[in-house]
Design an enzyme around this catalytic site. Structure first.
Site: not given
Ligand SMILES: [Zn+2]
Ligand SMILES: *[C@@H]1O[C@H](CO)[C@@H](O)[C@H](O)[C@H]1NC(C)=O
Ligand SMILES: *[C@@H]1O[C@H](CO)[C@@H](O)[C@H](O)[C@H]1NC(C)=O
Ligand SMILES: *[C@@H]1O[C@H](CO)[C@@H](O)[C@H](O)[C@H]1NC(C)=O
Ligand SMILES: *[C@@H]1O[C@H](CO)[C@@H](O)[C@H](O)[C@H]1NC(C)=O
Ligand SMILES: *[C@@H]1O[C@H](CO)[C@@H](O)[C@H](O)[C@H]1NC(C)=O
Length: 671
Positions: A173, A222, A281, A283, A441, A486
């Protein structure tokens, strides 16, 4: 037919000034078609089609006294040139008319003044329809006696043969090429400018590039990038598995079928998701979740378990394996759906439930498996492996007490277990697995570069170990592995910093002399053990020393005010900025105390960094690897995976054939 009673105006001005504040993204006129213009479809992929007619009551677009045309009509023209009404073409009943209103701000001046524009809406939605024949279609919405909005759609001609039995999709991510380069530098030794070892990703035969833009903004989050990757349809910020409409209900938006839903429906294959984030979350949840808001955590978990049928969508079943954090959405309480006990709900449907690494490893590979190891996101690799004392400071027990969860698996352990379960449960139909390194991320947002890069190296370690496991099982050759991201962050490295010198100097400007660029960037010291011996102390391909005197001089384009000393945060994750005045963030005075101040580039109410524009890499290895070469849109990743897995569903399909992936036939009686 149009309402004769309306006061009709032949033409109205189309407002194009609203660039960053939009009445409804994807709908610049007063007639909206969702999916909008320029969308592509997989043959046979289910989707919902919504029309909205807007009547702004006031503001710069005020129209028709705020009365929307309730007698709008719509048609579809096929590649053969035949035009039919929507209900007739899709053989569905004409849906009921819906009406609502919403309001929005036209720009920052309007927002500052609290001067919202009110819009009345008339709408219809056609649920669960599909296009089977490849080619170009035009959908036309006619409203307000003479106004029309058109949407050009393309159903892609995609081969139906299955080329790979399994797909494993690793998502770093927020991971960019810059981060991969920095992780390689600290994790791998070089001699005279030559690396002595490389990342597992570096050995993938194919590299591509994907463009990550949202449907209505060029920076993605995301949720909508996950939608693009999993459905082939771009979406809006915070939305997943839907095209965002303007109604208040976040769960009624027009949905699009995801790769997990397709893989179950077409092949009856097994599927799973692994994440170092909360499993709710964006993703991981976007594989089966459909919502305008990624924050509908409880409903999205319920949707994943019970199927989206409850939400007017296709019947599906839950994942075969689901591993990650997010315990607060599972134990009964304010974050779980309707306060329910979702550990119990999963157990009732035959899931083994593991709440720590020991029970994860002891779980059978033959039965469905839910593994939730802590509240919120998993502590990162650096805290799980190097600064382990920090684990005791988390109040993240998976049963909801304030104790710390300390028996935690990492991405590698979770992914290897998921592979075992999916190989066993996928048997001859194959499997789809998504494995996410989420904290690349999350730690980049808080500018904790060491924690982010540690999790990137953990992802690479997971990729290496997964390929080795597939090889051992004799299924590497029939499994397509993809490693991508992503979206990115504006992170880079420009040299090294002598942290000892930096700390000894006084004043922001003098301290900056510690940053060495070009020839003074020198050599990485992360391989040198604290005992002076050059080695990699925490396992293969991780730095031996996370706190070298000459550290990477690294940073961020999109940041709040913060302080830098370039040292690793030994005491736990970083907080770069603090809300010293309400709604106003300043450099955290307790962070990098001996460092210098860097003024922010974001609005003063931003507490962390944000995502950036960059394309992200796509690494591919497996039977369809050649598909992933080149530069393409994020939605193309879906079409490439769909082509690889044979998910296109032509009209001449034979739905009653016995399934076997090598036979190229499919179907399990879904008449
Ligand atoms: Zn982020
Ligand atoms: C509110 O917006 C309208 C239309 O843009 C404008 O005419 C009016 O002056 C604004 N009112 C205030 C108080 O800003
Ligand atoms: C539109 O009308 C609402 C109330 O009817 C008002 O609060 C708002 O300020 C108006 N907005 C504009 C842009 O005129
Ligand atoms: C989903 O549907 C099932 C069966 O109709 C029902 O038992 C369950 O309560 C529903 N869940 C929700 C969230 O509505
Ligand atoms: C792990 O979970 C099992 C059962 O869920 C429990 O019996 C055991 O005590 C747990 N171990 C640790 C170290 O928390
Ligand atoms: C940061 O911005 C403030 C004004 O907001 C300014 O006084 C200060 O000199 C700046 N500091 C640096 C290091 O640029």
């Amino acid at each position: 037919m149009l309402a004769k009673s309306l006061t009709l105006v032949a033409a109205y001005a189309v407002v194009v000034s609203a660039q960053t504040y939009q009445r409804l993204g994807t709908c610049p006129t007063l007639g909206c078609i969702l999916p909008p213009d320029q969308q592509d479809f997989l043959p046979g992929q289910f989707f919902d089609l919504r029309f909205e007619v807007h009547a702004p009551l006031n503001g710069s677009e005020a129209y028709n006294n705020g009365e929307p045309d309730e007698d709008f009509s719509a048609t579809i023209t096929t590649p053969a040139g035949e035009t039919k009404s929507i209900a007739e073409f899709f053989s569905v009943e004409e849906p009921e008319l819906e009406t609502w209103d919403f309001s929005w701000y036209e720009d920052l001046f309007a927002e500052d003044a609290g001067n919202a524009t009110v819009v009345n809406v008339a709408s219809k939605i056609y649920r669960k329809i599909a296009l089977y024949t490849p080619g170009d279609y035009t959908v036309t919405l006619a409203y307000y006696d003479g106004s029309t909005t058109e949407a050009s759609w393309t159903v892609r001609p995609i081969a139906k043969e299955k080329k790979a039995k399994n797909v494993i999709f690793f998502i770093g991510d927020g991971m960019t090429t810059n981060m991969i380069t920095a992780a390689r530098l600290i994790g791998h030794k070089s001699v005279n400018g030559r690396y002595q070892s490389l990342l597992a990703m570096d050995d993938f035969p194919i590299v591509g590039h994907q463009m990550t833009h949202s449907i209505d903004s060029f920076i993605t989050d995301s949720a909508n990038s996950a939608s693009a990757l999993y459905t082939g349809h771009k979406s809006s910020v915070n939305a997943l598995g839907v095209y965002a409409d303007s109604s208040e209900d976040t769960l009624d938006d027009p949905k699009v079928e995801t790769i997990a839903e397709l893989f179950m429906r077409i092949w009856d294959g097994a599927w799973g998701a692994v994440s170092t984030a909360s499993i709710a979350d964006a993703t991981p949840i976007a594989l089966l979740g459909h919502s305008r808001s990624r924050y509908d955590y409880g409903a999205l978990v319920d949707m994943t378990l019970n199927g989206v049928a409850n939400y007017s969508w296709v019947a599906s079943r839950g994942p075969d394996v689901w591993l990650g954090g997010g315990a607060e959405v599972f134990y009964p309480g304010e974050d779980s759906f309707n306060g329910g006990d979702y550990y119990a709900a999963f157990a009732e449907q035959g899931y083994q439930v593991a709440l720590n690494k020991t029970s994860l490893e002891a779980a059978s590979s033959d039965d469905k498996l839910l593994g939730i190891f802590c509240q919120s996101h998993l502590p990162v690799w650096l805290d799980r492996n190097v600064f382990r004392e920090n684990l005791k400071d988390f109040e993240n027990d998976p049963l909801g007490s304030e104790d710390a969860a300390v028996d935690l698996p990492g991405l590698k352990e979770m992914t290897l277990k998921a592979v075992d379960v999916l190989v066993s449960r996928g048997s001859e139909n194959g499997f789809f697995l998504m494995s996410e390194a989420a904290s690349i991320d999350k730690q980049m947002h808080t500018m904790d570069y060491d924690r982010a890069l540690g999790d990137l190296l953990e992802l690479d370690d997971a990729v290496r170990a997964t390929a080795a496991r597939l090889e051992e099982l004799g299924i590497l050759g029939e499994t397509q592995i993809i490693v991508s991201a992503d979206h990115g962050h504006g992170f880079d490295v420009w040299g090294s910093a002598d942290t000892k010198y930096l700390s000894s100097r006084h004043g922001d400007r003098e301290k900056r002399r510690a940053v060495g660029t070009y020839a003074s960037s020198g050599l990485g010291m992360y391989a040198e053990g604290t005992d002076g011996i050059s080695s990699y102390g925490t396992g293969a391909n991780f730095p031996a020393n996370w706190d070298p005197r000459y550290a990477l001089a690294q940073g961020f384009g999109a940041a709040p005010d913060h302080r830098e000393n370039y040292k690793v945060h030994k005491d736990g994750p970083r907080t770069p900025a603090e809300e010293l005045v309400e709604g106003d963030y300043y450099a955290n005075p307790e962070d990098a105390v001996d460092g210098f101040l860097v003024n922010g580039t974001l609005p003063a109410d931003a507490s962390t960094g944000v995502h950036s524009l960059t394309d992200v890499p796509v690494y591919a290895m497996g039977p369809c690897q050649h598909l992933f070469q080149g530069t393409y849109m994020n939605i193309d990743v879906f079409y490439k995976m769909a082509e690889c897995l044979g998910l296109a569903w032509g009209e001449e399909r034979d739905v009653c054939d016995k399934r076997h992936w090598k036979s190229g036939k499919r179907g399990n009686g879904r008449h």
